[in-house]
Write an enzyme that holds these catalytic residues in place. Structure first.
Site, PDB file in Angstrom:
ATOM      1  N   GLU A 150       0.809  -1.215   0.000  1.00 58.35           N
ATOM      2  CA  GLU A 150       0.000   0.000   0.000  1.00 58.35           C
ATOM      3  C   GLU A 150       0.845   1.269   0.000  1.00 58.35           C
ATOM      4  OE1 GLU A 150      -1.134   1.910   3.185  1.00 58.35           O
ATOM      5  OE2 GLU A 150       0.670   1.172   4.143  1.00 58.35           O
ATOM      6  N   ALA A 181      -6.514  -6.317  14.260  1.00 63.04           N
ATOM      7  CA  ALA A 181      -5.683  -7.392  13.706  1.00 63.04           C
ATOM      8  C   ALA A 181      -4.380  -6.838  13.164  1.00 63.04           C
ATOM      9  CB  ALA A 181      -6.453  -8.123  12.607  1.00 63.04           C
ATOM     10  N   ASP A 182      -4.467  -5.729  12.460  1.00 64.72           N
ATOM     11  CA  ASP A 182      -3.283  -5.104  11.869  1.00 64.72           C
ATOM     12  C   ASP A 182      -2.285  -4.667  12.936  1.00 64.72           C
ATOM     13  OD1 ASP A 182      -1.934  -4.237   9.503  1.00 64.72           O
ATOM     14  OD2 ASP A 182      -2.477  -2.186   9.988  1.00 64.72           O
ATOM     15  N   GLN A 183      -2.808  -4.197  14.072  1.00 64.61           N
ATOM     16  CA  GLN A 183      -1.946  -3.683  15.136  1.00 64.61           C
ATOM     17  C   GLN A 183      -1.252  -4.790  15.926  1.00 64.61           C
ATOM     18  OE1 GLN A 183      -1.749  -0.245  15.238  1.00 64.61           O
ATOM     19  NE2 GLN A 183      -3.125  -0.396  13.498  1.00 64.61           N
ATOM     20  N   HIS A 207      -3.204  -3.036   3.738  1.00 70.35           N
ATOM     21  CA  HIS A 207      -2.378  -2.504   4.829  1.00 70.35           C
ATOM     22  C   HIS A 207      -1.790  -3.644   5.650  1.00 70.35           C
ATOM     23  CE1 HIS A 207      -1.392  -0.015   8.384  1.00 70.35           C
ATOM     24  NE2 HIS A 207      -1.438   1.016   7.556  1.00 70.35           N
TER      25      HIS A 207
END
Length: 343
Positions: A12, A290-292, A313
Site C-alpha cells: 500500500e 488485527a493489523d496492530q 495494509h
C-alpha cells in the site's frame, strides 16, 4: 556499515512500512535504509507525523540517522541500545500520536526499566487508530502478552486542529507472551448486554451525537444498549462515533470520525456496516486491531487469531515483518467471511 534496504513503495506504500521497519530495527538492532518512503501517497515522503515517529525512535534507541527531515523519501537508521526514560514527542499538527506511540511501545515494553512518554498532536483524525481505540481495545488485549501500560489523557485533539496531549506510563516486561485467539467470545447479534454506543462531540451541537446513536440503535436493534454523548473539551471542533462490543477477552471498537459535509446518519451507517461484517464473520479480532497485533506476535515468536478479510495494509505489514525477522506469518481463508492469521 551494512544496511537492509526496505522499499517504502511496496504494497500500500504508506507510513506503516516506515513504522514497522523502525520498530523491528530497534528490536533486532538491524541497520536499515528506507527508500521510496510513502511512495503510494499523494504527498510522498516524511510528513510531520512520520518525521516524529523517526525522531522518537532515534531518541529512544540512541540511533545514528541520515537524511531525516520533512519530505525525505530516503533515510538511514542505525539503532543502538534502547534507553528507558522520560520522553516528550510533539507532532506540531493533528497527525496521529497513537501511531508515533506504537512505533516505540514494543521496545520500551521490553526495556529494563519503566518509561514515561508524553505525546502532543492528534488523537482522533479518522485516518488512523484513535486514542480511544488504543486505550480501550488495544492496550487491554496486549496486557495478556506482558505489555503493561497506563494512559493519562489531558486533552483530546481532533483533525484538523489537533492540540491533544496525553501520557503513557510503560512498565518493563522480560519477554512478550504468545497470543492465541480464535473464538469470537459471544453471540453479539442477540446479546446486547456487552454492546454500547458512544458519540464524542467537541465544539459542535450535541444533536449530532444523538442522531448518530439513534440511527445505529435502529439499524442494529441496540435500543436497550448503553449509550452516551460525551461533550469533549478540545482546541477544535470534532466528532467521533464509536460502537463497542465487549467479549470475554477484549473490547472491539468500530469508530468513524465525523467529517465536514458527512451527515450524522452516514457516519452511523458506516460504523454499523463494520459491526455487521464483524458479527457475521464470528471473528475474534476486528480488521484494524488485527493489523496492530502483527508486530507483537512476531516479536513474541508465535501467535494466531481469526479476523475478517485482511486489508492491503495488513498484507504489506506482514511483508515488512517477514523481510526483517524472517518469520512466516500465514493468512488462510476459513470461509467467505473469516480468515486466520498464524505464526
Amino acid at each position: 556499515m551494512d544496511y537492509m534496504i526496505i522499499d517504502g513503495a511496496q504494497g500500500e506504500g504508506g507510513g506503516q512500512v516506515l513504522r514497522t521497519a523502525l520498530t523491528l530495527s530497534m528490536f533486532t538492532q538491524q541497520n536499515i535504509e528506507l527508500v521510496n518512503i510513502r511512495a503510494g501517497r499523494k504527498k510522498p515522503g516524511l510528513l510531520r507525523q512520520h518525521l516524529t515517529s523517526v525522531l522518537a525512535a532515534q531518541e529512544v534507541s540512541d540511533a545514528i540517522t541520515e537524511g531525516v527531515e520533512l519530505g525525505a523519501t530516503r533515510i538511514r537508521f542505525s539503532p543502538r541500545t534502547v534507553k528507558p526514560g522520560n520522553y516528550r514527542f510533539a507532532i506540531g499538527s493533528a497527525g496521529s500520536t497513537t501511531l508515533v506511540c506504537q512505533t516505540i511501545l514494543p521496545v520500551l515494553s521490553l526495556a529494563k526499566e519503566s518509561s514515561t512518554v508524553v505525546f502532543e498532536g492528534g488523537t482522533h483524525n479518522g485516518m488512523s487508530p484513535s486514542l480511544s481505540f488504543f486505550e480501550q481495545s488495544y492496550l487491554p488485549l496486549i496486557k495478556g502478552m506482558g505489555v503493561n501500560c497506563r494512559v493519562s489523557t489531558s486533552k483530546l485533539g481532533f483533525y484538523p486542529a489537533g492540540g491533544g496531549k496525553w501520557q503513557l506510563n510503560v512498565k518493563p516486561s522480560v519477554t512478550l507472551k504468545p497470543f492465541f485467539l480464535s473464538d469470537s467470545g459471544g453471540d453479539f447479534a442477540n446479546d446486547i448486554d456487552n454492546c454500547s454506543l458512544d458519540a464524542l462531540v467537541s465544539l459542535l451541537p450535541v444533536s449530532i451525537g444523538q442522531r448518530e446513536i439513534a440511527t445505529a440503535q435502529k439499524l442494529l436493534g441496540w435500543q436497550n444498549a448503553l449509550n452516551q454523548v460525551h461533550q469533549i473539551d478540545s482546541p477544535g471542533p470534532g466528532n467521533s462515533f464509536q460502537l463497542s462490543i465487549q467479549s470475554q477477552t477484549h473490547r472491539s471498537i468500530f469508530e468513524v470520525v465525523g467529517e465536514h459535509g458527512l451527515s450524522s446518519e452516514k457516519v452511523a451507517k458506516r460504523a454499523v456496516g463494520r459491526v455487521n461484517k464483524f458479527i457475521h464473520a464470528k471473528a475474534a479480532v476486528e480488521e484494524y486491531l488485527a493489523d496492530q497485533l502483527l508486530i507483537l506476535i512476531a516479536i513474541a515468536g508465535s501467535g494466531s487469531f481469526t479476523t475478517t478479510k485482511p486489508s492491503l495494509h495488513t498484507t504489506t505489514n506482514i511483508a515488512v515483518i517477514k523481510q526483517i525477522l524472517g518469520c512466516n506469518i500465514e493468512i488462510t481463508q476459513v470461509n467467505d467471511m473469516l480468515w486466520k492469521v498464524n505464526l
